[in-house]
Write a protein that holds these residues in place. Structure first.
Motif, PDB file in Angstrom:
ATOM      1  N   PHE A   6     159.816 -12.283  -4.796  1.00 29.43           N
ATOM      2  CA  PHE A   6     160.318 -11.923  -3.467  1.00 29.43           C
ATOM      3  C   PHE A   6     159.450 -10.806  -2.909  1.00 29.43           C
ATOM      4  O   PHE A   6     158.738 -10.119  -3.649  1.00 29.43           O
ATOM      5  N   GLU A   7     159.537 -10.624  -1.584  1.00 33.65           N
ATOM      6  CA  GLU A   7     158.825  -9.529  -0.934  1.00 33.65           C
ATOM      7  C   GLU A   7     159.803  -8.386  -0.729  1.00 33.65           C
ATOM      8  O   GLU A   7     160.922  -8.596  -0.253  1.00 33.65           O
ATOM      9  N   TYR A   8     159.361  -7.199  -1.102  1.00 32.82           N
ATOM     10  CA  TYR A   8     160.231  -6.021  -1.071  1.00 32.82           C
ATOM     11  C   TYR A   8     159.976  -5.211   0.195  1.00 32.82           C
ATOM     12  O   TYR A   8     158.827  -4.961   0.559  1.00 32.82           O
ATOM     13  N   HIS A   9     161.068  -4.804   0.856  1.00 31.01           N
ATOM     14  CA  HIS A   9     160.968  -3.995   2.075  1.00 31.01           C
ATOM     15  C   HIS A   9     161.823  -2.746   1.891  1.00 31.01           C
ATOM     16  O   HIS A   9     162.947  -2.829   1.371  1.00 31.01           O
ATOM     17  N   LEU A  20     164.637  -5.837  10.554  1.00 26.92           N
ATOM     18  CA  LEU A  20     164.019  -6.672   9.523  1.00 26.92           C
ATOM     19  C   LEU A  20     164.881  -7.892   9.203  1.00 26.92           C
ATOM     20  O   LEU A  20     164.372  -9.007   9.050  1.00 26.92           O
ATOM     21  N   LEU A  24     163.512 -11.627   9.541  1.00 28.45           N
ATOM     22  CA  LEU A  24     163.278 -12.427   8.338  1.00 28.45           C
ATOM     23  C   LEU A  24     164.275 -13.569   8.177  1.00 28.45           C
ATOM     24  O   LEU A  24     164.028 -14.506   7.403  1.00 28.45           O
ATOM     25  N   ALA A  28     166.349 -13.348   3.870  1.00 30.63           N
ATOM     26  CA  ALA A  28     166.412 -11.930   3.536  1.00 30.63           C
ATOM     27  C   ALA A  28     167.795 -11.560   3.045  1.00 30.63           C
ATOM     28  O   ALA A  28     168.798 -12.140   3.457  1.00 30.63           O
ATOM     29  N   ASP A  49     163.764 -14.724  -0.452  1.00 31.30           N
ATOM     30  CA  ASP A  49     162.334 -14.483  -0.256  1.00 31.30           C
ATOM     31  C   ASP A  49     162.042 -13.016   0.029  1.00 31.30           C
ATOM     32  O   ASP A  49     160.933 -12.542  -0.207  1.00 31.30           O
ATOM     33  N   HIS A  50     163.048 -12.315   0.575  1.00 31.40           N
ATOM     34  CA  HIS A  50     162.853 -10.912   0.966  1.00 31.40           C
ATOM     35  C   HIS A  50     164.072 -10.089   0.552  1.00 31.40           C
ATOM     36  O   HIS A  50     165.217 -10.532   0.762  1.00 31.40           O
ATOM     37  N   LEU A  51     163.833  -8.915  -0.002  1.00 31.35           N
ATOM     38  CA  LEU A  51     164.904  -7.951  -0.245  1.00 31.35           C
ATOM     39  C   LEU A  51     164.660  -6.733   0.635  1.00 31.35           C
ATOM     40  O   LEU A  51     163.556  -6.167   0.642  1.00 31.35           O
ATOM     41  N   VAL A  52     165.696  -6.343   1.367  1.00 28.95           N
ATOM     42  CA  VAL A  52     165.626  -5.175   2.258  1.00 28.95           C
ATOM     43  C   VAL A  52     166.406  -4.051   1.586  1.00 28.95           C
ATOM     44  O   VAL A  52     167.635  -4.040   1.597  1.00 28.95           O
TER      45      VAL A  52
END
Length: 291
Positions: A6-9, A20, A24, A28, A49-52
């Protein structure tokens, strides 16, 4: 197992975080304390796919008492809630439920908002929020809105939050007068999720009648449940005290969505749930009577 990639934010503010989420979309997920989400990701029960990560956003944490309302930031850790003398005095039910959550290491990371947004029906905070008629403040790029706890929990691990919304504050009304509060739950081991439990709040009139009562059930359905039938029965009753066993039986009567798994059948949970309500009822009534 390891989580899927996953992509980290790490946004620096709440507005940036919800922007965000809107950008996303469904891929997200908000990461607060991570005490539920990280194990789910590691077991591949959930994939995003994304963690905020909102854990470092200072504006989401804090406890504010104003008049007869206490507002707790969604990012406030459970350990801070547990140690807060303000909450012990103003929202006793929240304070008393907190030590029942996992272990202290979990409470050092876990947050109020994370637990409520995860909406596990076997968790303590959703039941407390429901019993106290708390209100949740949601933030999105479109603005802010408040949701009643009764409308917030919509099912198993699901809430009324939109995909681009984030829980930012929780507002608890303060009960005054001759009040008593109690939480009882049964778990096979300390720190485990409860097989069944109950949160009870009562207020007595000057003549000893129950003039206000809230009973919420833990682990007895696909979402936290208010035992409205039992509440009405004890409030509308005569001055003679209602037997604790009767309150417990009324609280679980008619439930048709009690889970059944390797930890206990639905019938077993019904019996345990009735016993937990009865014990919490006795505790709360004793405190209110002596107030």
């Amino acid at each position: 197992m390891k989580p899927s990639a996953f992509e980290y934010h790490a946004p620096s503010g709440a507005d940036e975080a919800v922007a965000l989420l809107a950008e996303l979309g469904d891929g997200a997920k908000v990461l607060a304390g991570g005490q539920s989400l990280i194990p789910m990701l590691s077991l591949r029960l959930a994939v995003f796919d994304h963690l905020v990560d909102i854990g470092r956003i200072g504006e989401l944490a804090g406890i504010h008492v104003a008049g007869d309302v206490v507002t707790v930031g969604a990012g406030t850790t459970q350990s801070r809630i547990e140690a807060s003398p303000e909450l012990t005095a103003a929202v006793p039910l929240l304070s008393r439920a907190t030590p029942l959550i996992g272990h202290f290491q979990i409470r050092n990371r876990g947050t109020l908002g994370g637990s409520l947004a995860h909406a596990d029906p076997a968790a303590e905070y959703p039941a407390v929020a429901l019993a106290l008629a708390a209100e949740m403040e949601a933030l999105s790029p479109r603005g802010r809105r408040w949701l009643a706890a009764a409308d917030f929990f919509t099912g198993f691990w699901s809430t009324a939050l939109d995909p681009d919304e984030m829980l930012v504050n929780v507002r608890f009304p303060m009960w005054t007068g001759r009040c008593g509060f109690a939480v009882r739950e049964f778990a096979r081991r300390h720190g485990d999720f409860a097989v069944a439990g109950a949160a009870v709040a009562v207020r007595l009139a000057s003549d000893g009648r129950v003039e206000r009562c809230s009973i919420s059930l833990i682990g007895m359905g696909s979402a936290p449940i208010r035992a409205t039938g039992a509440e009405a029965a004890v409030v509308e009753g005569e001055t003679a005290p209602v037997a604790a066993g009767d309150v417990g039986a009324m609280a679980v009567a008619g439930l048709d969505d009690i889970p059944s798994d390797l930890h206990g059948s639905a019938q077993y949970r019904r019996q345990v749930g009735a016993a937990m309500v009865a014990r919490a009822w006795v505790d709360a009534m004793t405190e209110a009577t002596n107030a």
